[in-house]
Design an enzyme around this catalytic site. Structure first.
Site, short mmCIF file in Angstrom:
data_model
loop_
_atom_site.label_atom_id
_atom_site.label_comp_id
_atom_site.label_asym_id
_atom_site.label_seq_id
_atom_site.Cartn_x
_atom_site.Cartn_y
_atom_site.Cartn_z
N LEU A 107 -1.54 29.93 32.24
CA LEU A 107 -2.28 30.18 33.48
C LEU A 107 -2.54 28.86 34.23
O LEU A 107 -2.10 28.67 35.35
CB LEU A 107 -3.58 30.91 33.13
CG LEU A 107 -4.31 31.60 34.27
CD1 LEU A 107 -3.41 32.56 35.03
CD2 LEU A 107 -5.53 32.35 33.73
N GLU B 110 13.98 20.28 20.60
CA GLU B 110 13.05 20.00 19.51
C GLU B 110 12.37 21.26 19.00
O GLU B 110 12.14 22.20 19.75
CB GLU B 110 12.01 18.99 19.99
CG GLU B 110 12.64 17.62 20.21
CD GLU B 110 11.68 16.57 20.75
OE1 GLU B 110 11.80 15.42 20.32
OE2 GLU B 110 10.84 16.88 21.60
N CYS C 143 7.00 22.55 36.17
CA CYS C 143 5.53 22.46 36.20
C CYS C 143 5.16 20.97 36.22
O CYS C 143 5.77 20.16 35.51
CB CYS C 143 4.92 23.16 34.99
SG CYS C 143 5.32 24.91 34.95
N CYS D 113 14.10 22.60 31.37
CA CYS D 113 13.48 23.77 32.00
C CYS D 113 13.59 23.60 33.50
O CYS D 113 13.38 22.51 34.02
CB CYS D 113 12.02 23.90 31.59
SG CYS D 113 11.24 25.39 32.28
N CYS E 225 4.32 18.84 32.90
CA CYS E 225 5.10 19.12 31.69
C CYS E 225 6.30 18.19 31.58
O CYS E 225 7.11 18.08 32.49
CB CYS E 225 5.58 20.58 31.72
SG CYS E 225 6.72 20.98 30.39
N CYS F 196 7.19 26.17 16.06
CA CYS F 196 7.27 26.22 17.52
C CYS F 196 8.71 25.90 17.91
O CYS F 196 9.23 24.84 17.56
CB CYS F 196 6.30 25.18 18.10
SG CYS F 196 6.40 24.99 19.87
N GLU G 68 11.72 27.85 29.30
CA GLU G 68 10.99 29.07 29.65
C GLU G 68 11.73 30.24 28.99
O GLU G 68 12.81 30.62 29.43
CB GLU G 68 10.94 29.22 31.18
CG GLU G 68 10.52 30.58 31.68
CD GLU G 68 9.22 31.10 31.10
OE1 GLU G 68 8.19 30.39 31.11
OE2 GLU G 68 9.21 32.26 30.62
N CYS H 62 1.93 19.77 22.33
CA CYS H 62 2.37 20.62 23.44
C CYS H 62 2.78 19.81 24.65
O CYS H 62 2.06 18.91 25.07
CB CYS H 62 1.24 21.49 23.95
SG CYS H 62 0.69 22.65 22.80
N1 SAH Z 1 7.74 27.59 29.29
C1 SAH Z 1 6.75 28.25 28.54
C2 SAH Z 1 6.64 27.80 27.12
C3 SAH Z 1 6.76 26.32 26.80
S1 SAH Z 1 5.44 25.25 27.15
C4 SAH Z 1 5.41 28.15 29.23
O1 SAH Z 1 5.29 27.37 30.16
O2 SAH Z 1 4.53 28.89 28.84
C5 SAH Z 1 4.13 25.64 25.99
C6 SAH Z 1 2.75 25.34 26.56
O3 SAH Z 1 2.50 23.92 26.66
C7 SAH Z 1 2.57 25.92 27.96
O4 SAH Z 1 1.31 26.51 28.10
C8 SAH Z 1 2.67 24.66 28.79
O5 SAH Z 1 2.12 24.84 30.05
C9 SAH Z 1 1.94 23.66 27.93
N2 SAH Z 1 2.17 22.27 28.33
C10 SAH Z 1 3.21 21.78 29.02
N3 SAH Z 1 3.05 20.43 29.21
C11 SAH Z 1 1.88 20.09 28.62
C12 SAH Z 1 1.19 18.85 28.44
N4 SAH Z 1 1.69 17.71 28.89
N5 SAH Z 1 0.03 18.88 27.77
C13 SAH Z 1 -0.46 20.02 27.25
N6 SAH Z 1 0.16 21.22 27.38
C14 SAH Z 1 1.32 21.26 28.06
FE1 SF4 Z 2 9.03 24.96 31.88
FE2 SF4 Z 2 6.87 25.80 30.49
FE3 SF4 Z 2 7.23 23.19 31.03
FE4 SF4 Z 2 6.61 24.89 33.01
S1 SF4 Z 2 5.33 24.35 31.22
S2 SF4 Z 2 8.20 23.28 33.10
S3 SF4 Z 2 7.73 26.70 32.39
S4 SF4 Z 2 8.53 24.44 29.73
#
Ligand code: SAH
Ligand code: SF4
Length: 370
Positions: free
Chosen positions: A225, A97, A121, A117, A124, A110, A171, A344
């Site tokens: 972070l 997407e 995390c 991925c 996510c 974006c 990532e 996000c």
């Molecule tokens: N993998 C990279 C970039 C993609 S995620 C990274 O982790 O930085 C983009 C942002 O959205 C990251 O800061 C991620 O931690 C955040 N994110 C992921 N899941 C989320 C959620 N459910 N609610 C809000 N932000 C989230």
């Molecule tokens: Fe991957 Fe970023 Fe999601 Fe972590 S927050 S699982 S690094 S896409």
């Protein structure tokens, strides 16, 4: 794709250097490579016959040996707030997407870097689906190429997409070479001509790759972070077990030596009762003392069975105020595109997981809900 097409080189995979090298291998001069690069990226052309300033004989040659194939959009959703989300087919039942966020002074796209991925995390949605594969450079830059077309961009008009953030699925630093090729095209004056400040890579903190990015293509950097100490970050962002906070902070300082902006953006997802207490804010202030930074607080965007809740608005406000009082510029991300699951961490696409983490085939959240 027909067999004939499969044997052709997809020119969307090439940044300026790779295009020049490929043209040289065909016995063609570098300026030809630049011409074709402009046709493809500035004018959105896919038909070599339409490239009128390219010699006829070369056009015929290209027709046989090359093609220009972006990923295919299979769904286009527009949110009530103007956010637009596309689902792109990337083959073998995988889809990724991209989201366009229009604002008064800029338009931000974006984009995704991987189908799924591998970093898992815990909050996510992309991570929870598992990992299929890296996107090719063509599939990464193809999202920008296609969004420009679908938004009706005019090469001589005002830019509709003024900023690109690599904050979609995947990532970016785990798909380093293809991401750098795509970044090179975003910055190239013959392609998209965006300034380094307007292109942001977001990473969960793969330390060696942050150093490589600094050397190869230092664009603006956002670091996810999400926790102020190793014990909590190990749980939320498991890559922390490999590259703990002290190493991550040192990598941020090294990155700043070459960064186009004089600060790192720290993204911090606000998870109710997990990482949103006053004590966490105070720990963040201590942690980032030596790193010029801004904070971007992201209210958690829920997805089914996530097990987390979003911090209440007053809590987020209070948390932000503690950082602000310590002199750290702090913003709270507006949640946009909720109604089309474009916020996000909600980008789910469609990932056929190749890891052992999940065995089920996960389908798009949008499909689940509609
Ligand atoms: N993998 C990279 C970039 C993609 S995620 C990274 O982790 O930085 C983009 C942002 O959205 C990251 O800061 C991620 O931690 C955040 N994110 C992921 N899941 C989320 C959620 N459910 N609610 C809000 N932000 C989230
Ligand atoms: Fe991957 Fe970023 Fe999601 Fe972590 S927050 S699982 S690094 S896409």
């Amino acid at each position: 794709m027909t067999t004939a097409q499969e044997n052709r080189v997809n020119l969307l995979d090439f940044d300026a250097q790779a295009m020049t090298d490929w043209f040289a291998a065909q016995g063609e001069k570098p300026f030809r490579a630049r011409q074709v690069l402009r046709w493809i990226h500035r004018f959105g052309e896919t038909d070599f016959e339409a490239m009128t300033d390219v010699a006829k004989s070369l056009r015929a040659k290209l027709q046989n040996s090359a093609c220009i194939v972006p990923p295919t959009p299979i769904r286009d959703s527009i949110s009530t707030d103007g956010t637009r989300k596309w689902l792109f087919d990337v083959g073998n039942a995988n889809a990724i997407e991209s989201v366009f966020i229009p604002e008064t002074t800029r338009g931000t796209l974006c984009i995704s870097s991987q189908a799924g991925c591998a970093l898992d995390c815990s909050f996510c949605s992309t991570g929870k689906q598992g990992f299929n594969r890296n996107l090719s450079a063509a599939e990464i830059i193809g999202q920008l190429w296609m969004a420009n077309r679908l938004l009706g961009a005019d090469p001589d008009g005002e830019r509709i997409i003024s900023n690109v953030v690599m904050m979609g699925m995947g990532e970016p630093l785990a798909n380093f070479d293809n991401v750098v090729s795509a970044l090179n095209l975003m910055l190239d004056d013959h392609a998209y001509g965006l300034s380094r400040r307007r292109v942001t890579v977001s990473t969960s903190g793969i330390v060696p790759a942050m150093d490589r990015l600094r050397d190869a293509c230092p664009v603006a950097l956002a670091v996810s972070l999400h926790a102020p100490n190793d014990a909590l970050r190990d749980k939320l962002v498991p890559i922390n077990q490999k590259y703990p906070l002290v190493e991550l902070m040192a990598a941020c300082r090294r990155y700043l030596e070459r960064a186009p902006r004089d600060f790192i953006t720290f993204e911090y997802v606000m998870l109710d009762g997990v990482n949103d207490q006053d004590e966490h804010a105070r720990q963040l202030i201590a942690l980032t003392r030596d790193v010029p930074c801004k904070f971007n607080l992201i209210p958690f965007n829920p997805f089914p069975n996530s097990g987390y809740g979003r911090s209440p608005a007053p809590r987020i406000k209070h948390f932000a105020q503690i950082l602000i009082d310590a002199g750290i510029v702090t913003t709270t991300r507006k949640t946009r595109g909720d109604d089309v699951d474009a916020a996000c961490g909600q980008l789910a696409g469609q990932v056929v997981d190749k890891t052992r983490r999940t065995t089920r085939r996960t389908i798009s959240l949008t499909e689940v809900r509609s």
